[in-house]
Design a protein around this motif. Structure first.
Motif, short mmCIF file in Angstrom:
data_model
loop_
_atom_site.label_atom_id
_atom_site.label_comp_id
_atom_site.label_asym_id
_atom_site.label_seq_id
_atom_site.Cartn_x
_atom_site.Cartn_y
_atom_site.Cartn_z
N TYR A 186 0.87 -1.18 0.00
CA TYR A 186 0.00 0.00 0.00
C TYR A 186 0.90 1.22 0.00
O TYR A 186 1.89 1.28 0.74
CB TYR A 186 -0.90 0.02 1.23
CG TYR A 186 -1.65 1.32 1.44
CD1 TYR A 186 -2.88 1.53 0.86
CD2 TYR A 186 -1.10 2.33 2.23
CE1 TYR A 186 -3.56 2.72 1.03
CE2 TYR A 186 -1.77 3.53 2.41
CZ TYR A 186 -3.00 3.73 1.81
OH TYR A 186 -3.67 4.90 1.99
N ASP A 187 0.54 2.21 -0.83
CA ASP A 187 1.31 3.46 -0.89
C ASP A 187 0.35 4.59 -1.21
O ASP A 187 -0.47 4.48 -2.14
CB ASP A 187 2.41 3.36 -1.95
CG ASP A 187 3.49 4.43 -1.77
OD1 ASP A 187 3.22 5.41 -1.05
OD2 ASP A 187 4.57 4.29 -2.35
N HIS A 188 0.46 5.67 -0.46
CA HIS A 188 -0.43 6.81 -0.71
C HIS A 188 0.22 8.08 -0.19
O HIS A 188 0.85 8.09 0.87
CB HIS A 188 -1.77 6.60 -0.02
CG HIS A 188 -2.70 7.77 -0.17
ND1 HIS A 188 -3.39 8.03 -1.34
CD2 HIS A 188 -3.04 8.77 0.70
CE1 HIS A 188 -4.12 9.11 -1.18
NE2 HIS A 188 -3.93 9.59 0.04
N GLY A 189 0.07 9.15 -0.93
CA GLY A 189 0.50 10.47 -0.49
C GLY A 189 -0.69 11.36 -0.24
O GLY A 189 -1.69 11.30 -0.96
N GLN A 190 -0.61 12.19 0.80
CA GLN A 190 -1.76 13.02 1.19
C GLN A 190 -1.28 14.40 1.62
O GLN A 190 -0.30 14.54 2.37
CB GLN A 190 -2.50 12.36 2.35
CG GLN A 190 -3.74 13.08 2.81
CD GLN A 190 -4.88 12.99 1.82
OE1 GLN A 190 -4.94 12.06 1.02
NE2 GLN A 190 -5.79 13.95 1.86
N LEU A 191 -2.02 15.42 1.16
CA LEU A 191 -1.77 16.80 1.59
C LEU A 191 -2.81 17.18 2.63
O LEU A 191 -4.01 17.00 2.42
CB LEU A 191 -1.87 17.74 0.39
CG LEU A 191 -1.53 19.22 0.65
CD1 LEU A 191 -0.03 19.37 0.92
CD2 LEU A 191 -1.96 20.08 -0.53
N THR A 192 -2.36 17.66 3.77
CA THR A 192 -3.26 18.21 4.79
C THR A 192 -2.90 19.68 5.00
O THR A 192 -1.76 20.09 4.77
CB THR A 192 -3.13 17.44 6.12
OG1 THR A 192 -1.75 17.31 6.47
CG2 THR A 192 -3.74 16.06 6.00
N TRP A 193 -3.89 20.45 5.45
CA TRP A 193 -3.65 21.90 5.52
C TRP A 193 -4.48 22.53 6.63
O TRP A 193 -5.40 21.93 7.18
CB TRP A 193 -3.97 22.55 4.18
CG TRP A 193 -5.33 22.21 3.62
CD1 TRP A 193 -5.64 21.18 2.80
CD2 TRP A 193 -6.56 22.91 3.88
NE1 TRP A 193 -6.98 21.17 2.50
CE2 TRP A 193 -7.57 22.23 3.15
CE3 TRP A 193 -6.91 24.02 4.63
CZ2 TRP A 193 -8.90 22.64 3.16
CZ3 TRP A 193 -8.24 24.44 4.64
CH2 TRP A 193 -9.22 23.74 3.92
N LEU A 214 -3.65 -2.51 4.49
CA LEU A 214 -3.95 -3.84 3.97
C LEU A 214 -4.66 -4.65 5.05
O LEU A 214 -4.17 -4.76 6.17
CB LEU A 214 -2.67 -4.54 3.54
CG LEU A 214 -1.88 -3.85 2.42
CD1 LEU A 214 -0.44 -4.33 2.41
CD2 LEU A 214 -2.53 -4.11 1.07
N GLN A 215 -5.80 -5.21 4.71
CA GLN A 215 -6.51 -6.06 5.65
C GLN A 215 -6.18 -7.53 5.36
O GLN A 215 -5.41 -7.84 4.45
CB GLN A 215 -8.00 -5.81 5.56
CG GLN A 215 -8.60 -6.01 4.19
CD GLN A 215 -10.04 -5.57 4.14
OE1 GLN A 215 -10.86 -6.00 4.94
NE2 GLN A 215 -10.35 -4.68 3.21
N ASP A 216 -6.77 -8.42 6.16
CA ASP A 216 -6.55 -9.84 5.94
C ASP A 216 -6.92 -10.21 4.51
O ASP A 216 -7.94 -9.76 3.97
CB ASP A 216 -7.39 -10.66 6.92
CG ASP A 216 -6.86 -10.56 8.35
OD1 ASP A 216 -5.70 -10.17 8.51
OD2 ASP A 216 -7.62 -10.86 9.29
N GLY A 217 -6.08 -11.04 3.90
CA GLY A 217 -6.25 -11.37 2.49
C GLY A 217 -5.45 -10.46 1.58
O GLY A 217 -5.47 -10.63 0.35
N GLY A 218 -4.75 -9.47 2.15
CA GLY A 218 -3.94 -8.55 1.37
C GLY A 218 -4.74 -7.52 0.60
O GLY A 218 -4.20 -6.82 -0.27
#
Length: 811
Positions: free
Chosen positions: A531-538, A565-569
């Motif tokens: 899992y990969d994610h980028g997020q902007l907060t302000w 990631l939950q069970d089962g990927g």
């Protein structure tokens, strides 16, 4: 069983050399001299002089345009605070729930929280920090709050300065720091109900004119609140057992009597406490331009989990009792090294490096079925379910570099870089049998995650433009990149049905599941994934001094919680919250009265709900669902602190959450709630309920706490201070299912009483206390079990009435 290791000892030398950092501007706020347990000269001190670190600077509480509750060391002492759960009544909109099988506390703020944030997968919505260092695992919330200078609870999203997983708020615990040149200490001993024994102390040690150390310790223990029911008095006769077994289609030749020795009748009880903590802190300040705070902390918990109790106990049985077939067990230890270095580079610029490293190891054993059903035979009429954490190991480290402007400027600013990493593993076994352990397998599984990693990187900045002496504008941005990976994780499920060659026995801790070892287990789920994610907060905020002692602010801010990631990927999405807020901060009568208020509106996207579920193929796991659309919450908070006279003090905390509606979630499941309707095949799970538009859990329409104390002063100089702290709240749901009275905590009042005697020369004191004077049974969670044609509800509860005393002195 997991192999115990000496936590962090091999890492200390490296961290001392390379990873240092912890507390100067942030850590030393208000720490020039630790307060005496009676509050010192509190009656002559203006209430509006409290300082906080919500903006990562030391600022006066009443000048900080953030909804924040600051609880001082004196208040923590008077409230006898031991865990985070003990402070919830002092903070508007704050709640804590217990989870028995992992022995953890989960937090809810302004109606937003996650009851299942209890494994290596789940993250909280309320972030926990110690001296500004993030504590990622939920288990940390249960640790003894040892030798604290203060606790700051920041309400509303803190995504700019405090980062990921502070979706709806953050709790920052400030430890007491060493004081150079001071030689002092304090010690306290206590005893009380359920054989309670407690002790804590702290000693400040001056080493030189530039170096000081502080040693603090705490130990708390009491017997369990939950007694064992006598199985022999509840089990049916032998003839009734035989009849029930044969009626189920059982083989007459295989019949056996229920062994009453399978039920626990002695030893450690559920809901027992046995916790110990020690901290060694160091402050090195070779010049007025540099300081280094470093601390090592060790925590050990060998108490027992909290039990799921029947809301309506069976006839003839005490409420605080259970029919137990799994003996309680809990063994957790945490070691943490925290560091902060501060350099004043010039009159205008400061640099701080904050770092931490910690390691958690634990195991637990828990009776998940709660003894609701009495078996009618060895293989019928009840369910035996053991939830066993064979081992869990969580390791994390974090680093933060802050560059901050000094002094009073037209623009005050802070820039920061952040990196954190985790490496976790866990094994969790669940044997479920029909009847008793002697019975047949209903299902059993083993969840083994040998490696899960988390990497989080962020860059952030915040600036305040001082437009005039009275008007300020603030803006902030943070970009976070989160990466998670599950490696080698497997969910092993029982596949031995109908095979007489496979023994029908509960999986043992030493059993290694495989497809060919004769124990009947096959792979039910492959948890590998990324899992990969980028997020902007302000943040955007304006605040204005309407008059001396009267601040008004308005803000829009966002918070973010990582997906994973939950069970089962299978991945689940991140969640984000946008918060609109208007607040006021007022002080009157030369700072003797402080009144703070906040109105807020929250728009929550993709709110994560997690629960243990059964999939359509019969396998089980921990499932995550994202609530679609907007989950909307709005409310009002108010805090009043008043020194009515030299001898009278009053505190009033109020919260109203009249609107707290979930968005759209058609398929919400939970194995903790038996009897949910069958779910459509496309849902992927066996049973579920449409919870769209339901109310959030742990969010009463209104709640308040009133605290009052009065000093009786004697001619000798002695002082007697009685204190009353009473909490009231309206009814609230205990889950998103909103299933009726069993899934609800009704409105209640719960009161704590105490009195402190302080001797004439102010060197020792005695406390007497009664907690939960009404002996109110307050539910913090719920679930239900099918019994016959109906259901029995179970809950965990706040402690019953307890009484005790503490004796303390300082020097």
């Amino acid at each position: 069983m997991f192999v115990r290791k000496t936590l962090l000892h091999r890492s200390i030398a490296a961290v001392l050399a390379a990873s240092s950092a912890m507390a100067a501007a942030q850590g030393n706020a208000g720490a020039d001299s630790p307060p005496a347990p009676d509050g010192g000269n509190a009656e002559t001190t203006a209430l509006d002089l409290v300082t906080v670190t919500a903006t990562k600077r030391s600022t006066p509480l009443q000048k900080t345009p953030v909804a924040i509750t600051a609880i001082s060391a004196q208040a923590l002492d008077k409230e006898r605070v031991i865990t985070v759960q003990d402070i919830t009544s002092l903070v508007p909109g704050f709640a804590a729930t217990t989870q028995g099988d992992h022995g953890v506390i989960t937090l809810t703020l302004r109606g937003i929280g996650n009851d299942s944030a209890k494994t290596e997968y789940a993250d909280p919505e309320v972030a926990l920090f110690v001296d500004g260092i993030y504590t990622p695992r939920a288990e940390g919330a249960a640790s003894l709050l040892l030798d604290l200078e203060s606790v700051e609870v920041l309400r509303g999203p803190q995504g700019t300065l405090w980062g990921r997983n502070s979706t709806v708020g953050a709790v920052n615990m400030q430890t007491a720091k060493p004081v150079i040149g001071d030689n002092s200490g304090t010690v306290q001993f206590g005893l009380g109900s359920y054989a309670r024994l407690g002790g804590r102390g702290a000693f400040n040690l001056p080493i030189s004119d530039s170096w000081a150390m502080r040693v603090a310790f705490a130990h708390e223990q009491h017997e369990g609140y939950v007694d064992y029911q006598n199985a022999g008095a509840l089990l049916p006769s032998l003839e009734s057992q035989r009849t029930a077994y044969l009626a189920s289609g059982g083989d007459p030749a295989a019949f056996q009597a229920i062994n009453p020795n399978l039920f626990v009748t002695g030893g450690e009880k559920y809901n027992a406490q046995n916790q110990t903590a020690v901290r060694i802190s160091s402050l090195l300040q070779p010049s007025d331009k540099f300081s280094w705070n470093l601390s090592y902390e060790y925590f050990r918990d060998t108490g027992t989990p909290s039990m799921n109790l029947m809301q309506k106990p069976r006839a003839g049985q005490d409420f605080w009792s259970s029919l137990v077939d799994t003996a309680p067990s809990l063994d957790r230890e945490v070691s943490s090294l925290r560091s902060r270095m501060d350099w004043e580079l010039s009159d205008y610029l400061s640099l701080s490096y904050i770092a931490g490293i910690s390691r958690f190891e634990g195991s637990a054993d828990f009776d998940q079925d709660g003894g609701v059903q009495v078996p009618t035979s060895f293989a019928t009429g009840a369910t035996y379910q053991q939830d066993r954490t064979n081992y869990s190991v969580y390791r994390n480290h974090s680093h933060e570099l802050n560059l901050t402007s000094n002094g009073e400027n037209t623009i005050d600013w802070i820039l920061g870089l952040y990196y954190a990493a985790e490496k976790n593993k866990i094994r969790f076994d669940i044997p479920i049998f029909n009847g008793t352990q002697q019975g047949t397998v209903a299902w059993q599984g083993s969840f083994i995650q040998p490696k899960q990693t988390v990497d989080s990187k962020a860059i952030f900045g915040q600036a305040t433009w001082n437009v005039s002496d009275a008007f300020r504008l603030t803006g902030g941005l943070r970009y976070t990149d989160d990466a998670k990976e599950n490696i080698g994780g497997r969910g092993w499920g029982w596949q031995g049905y109908g095979n007489p060659d496979i023994p029908q026995v509960p999986i043992a801790p030493g059993t290694i599941p495989s497809n060919a070892n004769g124990f009947g287990f096959g792979i039910g789920g492959i948890n590998d994934g990324q899992y990969d994610h980028g997020q902007l907060t302000w943040l955007a905020r304006a605040d204005y001094d309407v008059a001396a002692g009267f601040l008004v602010y308005a803000s829009v801010s966002t918070g973010y919680k990582s997906g994973g990631l939950q069970d089962g990927g299978v991945p689940y999405q991140h969640e984000e919250l946008t918060n609109f807020e208007i607040g006021t901060k007022s002080s009157f009568l030369d700072g003797q009265v402080v009144w703070n208020n906040a109105f807020y509106y929250e728009d929550f996207k993709d709110f994560q709900l997690a629960a243990p579920i059964t999939f359509v193929d019969g396998s089980r796991g921990l499932g995550f669902s994202n609530v679609k659309g907007s989950t909307k919450v709005w409310g009002f908070e108010s805090e009043l602190n008043a020194r009515l006279s030299d001898v009278d003090r009053l505190q009033f905390v109020f919260s109203a959450i009249p609107h707290k509606k979930l968005g759209t979630l058609l398929y919400a499941g939970s194995n903790d709630y038996q009897g949910l309707p069958p779910c459509p095949a496309e849902s992927g799970i066996g049973n579920c309920l449409d919870v769209s538009g339901n109310e959030l859990a742990h969010a009463p329409d209104a709640a308040f706490t009133l605290v009052y104390e009065h000093d009786f002063r004697f001619a000798s100089g002695a002082r007697l201070t009685p204190r009353i702290s009473t909490h009231y709240e309206t009814e609230s749901w205990l889950s998103a299912f909103n299933l009726g009275d069993g899934d609800k905590q009704s409105s209640y009042t719960r009161t704590d009483l105490s009195a402190r005697y302080l001797n004439p020369d102010g060197t020792w004191y005695v406390d007497l206390y009664v907690d939960n004077a009404e002996d109110k049974k307050v539910r913090t969670s719920a679930g239900r079990t099918a019994v016959g044609s109906g259901f029995e509800y179970l809950s965990q509860y706040l402690p019953p009435r307890t009484v005790g005393m503490n004796f303390g002195f300082w020097f």
